[in-house]
Motif scaffolding. Structure first.
Motif, mmCIF file in Angstrom:
data_model
loop_
_atom_site.group_PDB
_atom_site.id
_atom_site.type_symbol
_atom_site.label_atom_id
_atom_site.label_comp_id
_atom_site.label_asym_id
_atom_site.label_seq_id
_atom_site.Cartn_x
_atom_site.Cartn_y
_atom_site.Cartn_z
ATOM 1 N N UNK A 265 -59.960 -26.185 65.675
ATOM 2 C CA UNK A 265 -60.869 -26.306 66.822
ATOM 3 C C UNK A 265 -62.347 -26.383 66.448
ATOM 4 N N UNK A 266 -62.674 -26.099 65.217
ATOM 5 C CA UNK A 266 -64.066 -26.232 64.774
ATOM 6 C C UNK A 266 -64.075 -27.142 63.544
ATOM 7 N N UNK A 267 -64.028 -28.469 63.785
ATOM 8 C CA UNK A 267 -63.737 -29.406 62.692
ATOM 9 C C UNK A 267 -64.756 -29.413 61.555
ATOM 10 N N UNK A 268 -66.039 -29.083 61.862
ATOM 11 C CA UNK A 268 -67.041 -29.137 60.792
ATOM 12 C C UNK A 268 -67.516 -27.749 60.372
ATOM 13 N N UNK A 269 -66.595 -26.797 60.478
ATOM 14 C CA UNK A 269 -66.969 -25.442 60.116
ATOM 15 C C UNK A 269 -67.420 -25.379 58.650
ATOM 16 N N UNK A 270 -67.011 -26.370 57.845
ATOM 17 C CA UNK A 270 -67.345 -26.355 56.420
ATOM 18 C C UNK A 270 -68.694 -27.014 56.132
ATOM 19 N N UNK B 201 -55.710 -16.578 52.927
ATOM 20 C CA UNK B 201 -55.557 -17.763 52.079
ATOM 21 C C UNK B 201 -56.415 -18.908 52.618
ATOM 22 N N UNK B 202 -56.359 -19.109 53.948
ATOM 23 C CA UNK B 202 -57.185 -20.160 54.567
ATOM 24 C C UNK B 202 -58.665 -19.906 54.290
ATOM 25 N N UNK B 203 -59.081 -18.660 54.434
ATOM 26 C CA UNK B 203 -60.506 -18.366 54.301
ATOM 27 C C UNK B 203 -61.000 -18.585 52.880
ATOM 28 N N UNK B 204 -60.135 -18.320 51.887
ATOM 29 C CA UNK B 204 -60.544 -18.511 50.499
ATOM 30 C C UNK B 204 -60.448 -19.965 50.068
ATOM 31 N N UNK B 205 -59.375 -20.628 50.498
ATOM 32 C CA UNK B 205 -59.092 -21.975 49.975
ATOM 33 C C UNK B 205 -59.742 -23.064 50.822
ATOM 34 N N UNK B 206 -60.017 -22.777 52.097
ATOM 35 C CA UNK B 206 -60.603 -23.782 52.987
ATOM 36 C C UNK B 206 -59.539 -24.690 53.588
ATOM 37 N N UNK B 207 -59.863 -25.286 54.732
ATOM 38 C CA UNK B 207 -58.894 -26.076 55.481
ATOM 39 C C UNK B 207 -58.403 -27.318 54.751
ATOM 40 N N UNK B 208 -59.256 -27.893 53.900
ATOM 41 C CA UNK B 208 -58.855 -29.134 53.237
ATOM 42 C C UNK B 208 -57.749 -28.931 52.210
ATOM 43 N N UNK C 192 -68.927 -39.837 61.157
ATOM 44 C CA UNK C 192 -70.103 -40.422 60.492
ATOM 45 C C UNK C 192 -70.045 -40.218 58.987
ATOM 46 N N UNK C 193 -69.505 -39.063 58.558
ATOM 47 C CA UNK C 193 -69.532 -38.757 57.133
ATOM 48 C C UNK C 193 -68.250 -39.166 56.424
ATOM 49 N N UNK C 194 -67.310 -39.749 57.160
ATOM 50 C CA UNK C 194 -66.067 -40.182 56.531
ATOM 51 C C UNK C 194 -65.249 -39.017 55.997
ATOM 52 N N UNK C 195 -65.396 -37.859 56.611
ATOM 53 C CA UNK C 195 -64.736 -36.632 56.166
ATOM 54 C C UNK C 195 -63.477 -36.391 57.003
ATOM 55 N N UNK C 196 -62.794 -35.284 56.771
ATOM 56 C CA UNK C 196 -61.673 -34.888 57.625
ATOM 57 C C UNK C 196 -61.928 -33.473 58.135
ATOM 58 N N UNK C 197 -61.361 -33.106 59.307
ATOM 59 C CA UNK C 197 -61.615 -31.772 59.862
ATOM 60 C C UNK C 197 -61.048 -30.673 58.970
ATOM 61 N N UNK C 198 -61.711 -29.520 58.981
ATOM 62 C CA UNK C 198 -61.221 -28.414 58.157
ATOM 63 C C UNK C 198 -60.700 -27.273 59.016
ATOM 64 N N UNK C 199 -60.776 -27.440 60.339
ATOM 65 C CA UNK C 199 -60.326 -26.371 61.233
ATOM 66 C C UNK C 199 -59.832 -27.029 62.507
#
Lengths: 467, 221
Positions: free
Chosen positions: A150-155, A320-327, A141-148
């Motif tokens: 198994x939890x795609x909208x964790x962000x 690194x993942x936790x600081x920089x984020x999945x994107x 719906x938001x035209x976004x991409x997953x960041x994780x």
């Protein structure tokens, strides 16, 4: 594929922003769930070892297992398509959709269809594609991409989702997760029951019976594979295991490592289409077995990465993942596993900076249920990048200078002495806060301990004289 | 790409692959060492732990009464059930006090859409179960004739009837005894609690697509 920016540039966009902070909270929570679930299960370590053996066995016998799997799917009345790349997979799914007059497609969460950008390709041909996993639905719906994984909208925060639903679904704004959840259930239910085709991924494929296994918590995987009249499963070719008993071992470690559950809510094992007398289930079952670079990975020195069962545990523990984020990882797969898979699948030419997106602390190896040596693979990829002339700028020159200094005692003594003098000029209370030029890459983020005023070898000499 | 070329490419990749040492024999399953004694108690405990409701009943009469109470409690006017010979309680439909709707079992492919849209308002689904898994609090179901998949998926409430003697230690234990289970049905599925999601800020929500309430009725003895 074009990479607009480097990892560092993408990471800069993520560091410190609200989405990354939300993601970090989620990652830490999932990490504690995994640790609690593992500690709670005495057989866990043994299961992990067995899961690793099963995955390695499968990779070493992949050709035989895929041949058996394909025979069994066809024996159960299903269809198999071997796709060398994304284009072939998409062309086949379009052909099936066309031949069976499909208009509306529902999808359950699948990383491999993200990898081949399936939705956009189908939408370009006037097919309606609806993601049904709540997280993926929000992403779509938001035209976004997953960041994780198994939890795609964790962000995303609940306010983000509330605003999105009120804008796109025309409901009154609410940020109550339960209400948002109910809105999605009602909206998607109608879509499910009128869909012509369901497209799923495949967590595990079972060679001996031609089955695919899907795990979900919401039930959208079961609806996708049962309600529409056509079911298409897309599987990365490495997903396979020999038997149902092997699959059970993978399932035991998968849920515990992913979410800390003993089993996911729905473990859905699909073997062919509905059979004579079955009251429901799809009329046609298709499996697309996808290579898309995997045979190249298998032939390379990072082949072990194909043992991955996509639990996401390595993301949750990665600093690194936790600081920089999945994107920041720029592609479908993020975190340490993404830093290995993306350059392996897509080539180092465009993704040579990803293997450097790690401090090599080893937390990912610790967390991985099948004990993939991620730090070792990251080092191999760095080595490959350097030998292909794709290493970090200036690395080669710097190493050449270092080698020259370090192999010539006279020059080394001179250099360390010079370092001590210059440190006296710029260091404050034993720390260097700022360096010019390339040195700023270090001092912009942390202080550098000043070199000793008197080098080690000088002090060593003094000590020897004193004693 | 045709199958042979595809598999040939895989075969040549394996030959040059730098994989860690590959086990020579298929590793196979691993059955964890879990005690058989006390499985019923552990099963009931674990179902509750994953937000399911449990009921241990001693007789068919007790089961029928309980299901009647549950139907009333949820205000259900109809329900979708598996065919009588696939439920462990004899003559359930006839014996329930108010049964405006008998077991709704979808028929041929033609009738599919009508049947499935008809399900949207169904409140309750009643199924049997092949096994209970104590370690994870799961139930195992096999779809087939008289056993629609939808009965455990579409309604808001799922009531599963399970014989106590079908409770075993874990998934691996059950599969060790049912190695052919996947091949024997078009859909073998294992349910561990009601449908759940934590996608929005990892806040737990039940019933996102599947049932919000899961009742497992264990028939003792």
């Amino acid at each position: 594929m074009n990479v607009p920016v480097t990892f560092v540039e993408r990471a800069h966009r993520g560091i410190g922003n609200r989405s990354t902070a939300a993601g970090e909270v989620g990652a830490r929570r999932m990490m504690s769930h995994r640790i609690a679930a593992s500690a709670d299960y005495p057989a866990m370590e043994e299961m992990r070892d067995q899961a690793r053996r099963i995955r390695l066995y499968a990779l070493g016998h992949l050709d035989e297992l895929l041949a058996r799997f394909s025979d069994e799917v066809e024996g159960a009345g299903g269809h198999v398509h071997f796709a060398a790349d994304a284009d072939e997979a998409i062309a086949y799914i379009r052909k099936v959709a066309e031949e069976t007059n499909v208009r509306r497609i529902v999808k359950s969460k699948s990383m491999v269809t993200e990898e081949i950008h399936l939705n956009a390709a189908l939408e370009a041909h006037d097919l309606e594609v609806v993601e049904t996993d709540l997280g993926e639905f929000i992403i779509q719906l938001s035209g976004d991409t997953p960041s994780h994984i198994i939890a795609p909208v964790m962000h995303k925060t609940r306010q983000d989702v509330g605003e999105l639903f009120s804008e796109k679904l025309g409901i009154e704004y609410t940020d109550d997760p339960t209400e948002l959840n109910n809105v999605a259930r009602h909206h998607l239910r109608e879509i499910f029951l009128s869909a012509d085709m369901g497209i799923s991924g495949c967590n595990v494929a079972i060679a001996e019976s031609g089955s695919i296994v899907l795990v979900t918590n919401e039930g959208n995987g079961r609806l996708t594979t049962s309600a529409p009249r056509i079911h298409v499963a897309v599987m990365g070719m490495e997903r396979i295991v020999p038997t149902l008993s092997d699959a059970a071992v993978i399932l035991e470690v998968l849920a515990r490592s992913a979410t800390g559950q003993r089993l996911s809510v729905y473990t859905n094992i699909v073997t062919g289409a509905r059979r004579p007398g079955d009251p429901d289930g799809p009329e046609e079952f298709h499996v697309v077995i996808l290579d898309n670079g995997r045979s190249r990975v298998l032939a390379g020195d990072a082949a072990e990465v194909l043992a991955c069962i996509r639990c996401g545990a390595c993301l949750n523990v990665c600093p690194v993942y936790r600081e920089a984020g999945g994107h920041a990882y720029g592609f479908t797969y993020s975190g340490p596993i993404g830093a290995v898979i993306t350059p392996s699948l897509m080539g180092l030419a465009e993704w040579h900076d990803l293997p450097y997106a790690s401090s090599l602390c080893g937390a990912c190896l610790d967390a991985c249920p099948v004990r993939i040596d991620l730090p070792g693979l990251l080092l191999k990829l760095r080595r490959d990048a350097v030998s292909e002339g794709l290493g970090p700028d200036g690395l080669e020159g710097a190493l050449k200078w270092f080698t020259r200094l370090a192999t010539n005692p006279g020059m080394w003594r001179g250099a360390t002495r010079a370092g001590g003098w210059s440190a006296k000029l710029i260091a404050r209370q034993g720390w260097i806060k700022s360096l010019p030029g390339r040195g700023s890459a270090w001092t912009d983020y942390r202080d550098l301990p000043a070199p000793a005023a008197k080098p080690f070898h000088a002090r060593w000499k003094e000590r020897q004289r004193e004693s | 790409m045709n199958r042979e070329d595809f598999l040939e490419r895989v075969r040549s990749a394996i030959k040059v692959s730098e994989l860690p040492p590959i086990p020579e024999a298929p590793p196979g399953g691993l059955v964890p060492d879990l005690p058989r004694a006390g499985v019923t108690e552990r099963f009931l405990e674990q179902v509750e732990a994953v937000d399911g409701h449990t009921h241990l009943v001693g007789s068919d009469d007790e089961a029928v009464h309980l299901i009647g109470v549950l139907l009333e409690q949820y205000g259900a006017t109809d329900y979708l059930a598996w065919a009588p010979d696939h439920l462990p309680v004899a003559g359930l439909a006839e014996r329930l006090r108010a049964t405006p709707l008998d077991a709704v079992v979808p028929g041929d492919a033609e009738g599919r859409l009508e049947h499935q849209t008809g399900y949207t308002d169904l409140l309750v689904g009643i199924t049997g179960a092949s096994a209970g898994l104590a370690e994870s609090g799961s139930i195992v179901l096999e779809a087939g004739p008289g056993r629609p998949r939808m009965a455990s998926l579409i309604p808001l409430v799922h009531i599963a009837l399970l014989r106590e003697r079908d409770i075993t230690q874990s998934l691996s234990h059950w599969i060790a005894d049912h190695a052919e289970a996947a091949a024997d049905t078009s859909n073998l599925f294992i349910i561990t609690g009601p449908s759940r999601t934590a996608d929005i800020e990892q806040t737990l929500n039940l019933g996102v697509h599947g049932p919000k309430h899961l009742h497992v009725v264990v028939l003792g003895g």
